[in-house]
Design a protein around this motif. Structure first.
Motif, short mmCIF file in Angstrom:
data_model
loop_
_atom_site.label_atom_id
_atom_site.label_comp_id
_atom_site.label_asym_id
_atom_site.label_seq_id
_atom_site.Cartn_x
_atom_site.Cartn_y
_atom_site.Cartn_z
N LEU A 52 0.85 -1.19 0.00
CA LEU A 52 0.00 0.00 0.00
C LEU A 52 0.88 1.24 0.00
O LEU A 52 1.97 1.23 0.58
CB LEU A 52 -0.91 0.02 1.23
N LYS A 53 0.40 2.31 -0.64
CA LYS A 53 1.17 3.54 -0.74
C LYS A 53 0.31 4.73 -0.40
O LYS A 53 -0.92 4.70 -0.57
CB LYS A 53 1.70 3.71 -2.17
N ASP A 56 -3.20 5.94 -2.15
CA ASP A 56 -4.18 4.89 -2.45
C ASP A 56 -5.51 5.23 -1.77
O ASP A 56 -5.53 5.90 -0.73
CB ASP A 56 -3.69 3.53 -1.94
N TYR A 89 -8.63 -1.40 -3.26
CA TYR A 89 -8.26 0.00 -3.28
C TYR A 89 -7.94 0.47 -4.68
O TYR A 89 -7.66 -0.33 -5.57
CB TYR A 89 -7.08 0.26 -2.33
N ARG A 90 -8.02 1.77 -4.86
CA ARG A 90 -7.67 2.42 -6.12
C ARG A 90 -6.29 3.03 -6.00
O ARG A 90 -5.97 3.65 -4.98
CB ARG A 90 -8.65 3.55 -6.44
N ARG A 91 -5.53 2.89 -7.05
CA ARG A 91 -4.27 3.62 -7.19
C ARG A 91 -4.34 4.24 -8.59
O ARG A 91 -4.24 3.54 -9.58
CB ARG A 91 -3.07 2.71 -7.06
N HIS A 96 -6.96 -2.43 -7.21
CA HIS A 96 -6.06 -3.44 -6.66
C HIS A 96 -6.74 -4.12 -5.49
O HIS A 96 -7.69 -3.59 -4.91
CB HIS A 96 -4.76 -2.80 -6.16
#
Length: 114
Positions: A52-53, A56, A89-91, A96
């Motif tokens: 995770l970043k 996100d 989640y969206r990146r 993802h």
């Protein structure tokens, strides 16, 4: 007493906040209507371990819609330490999914606060 955590700092998502924090990298998320914005991922945390970043946008927690920080924290508070949960989640424009092992907040100290 243990406190379930996945090692992130977060805020309820809104597009303006995302752009203010992450600039041009956030331009692809203007169509997102709800979720939580990952503001920071703590080093050596369960979230860091699965990639995770910051930036996100978490939209589901174990299949349940995440509308804001309150719904996310409510779901997390019902978990046990060591339990695996699935996050969607969206990146940017990409969706993802990651399976994250819930840890104890005490073991995930932000180095900025030590």
């Amino acid at each position: 007493l243990q406190h379930p955590s996945i090692g992130i700092h977060m805020a309820t998502f809104n597009p303006d906040l995302a752009v203010n924090l992450f600039g041009g990298k956030a331009k692809d998320v203007r169509d997102v209507r709800e979720g939580i914005l990952v503001v920071k991922v703590l080093e050596k945390s369960p979230s860091a371990a699965v990639g995770l970043k910051a930036g996100d946008i978490i939209q589901t927690f174990d299949g349940k819609r995440v509308t804001d920080t309150e719904t996310f924290l409510t779901s997390l508070s019902k978990c046990t330490i060591g339990q695996k949960v699935t996050l969607r989640y969206r990146r940017g424009k990409d969706l993802h999914q990651a399976q994250v092992q819930v840890g104890d907040a005490k073991s995930q100290v932000d180095v900025a606060f030590q």
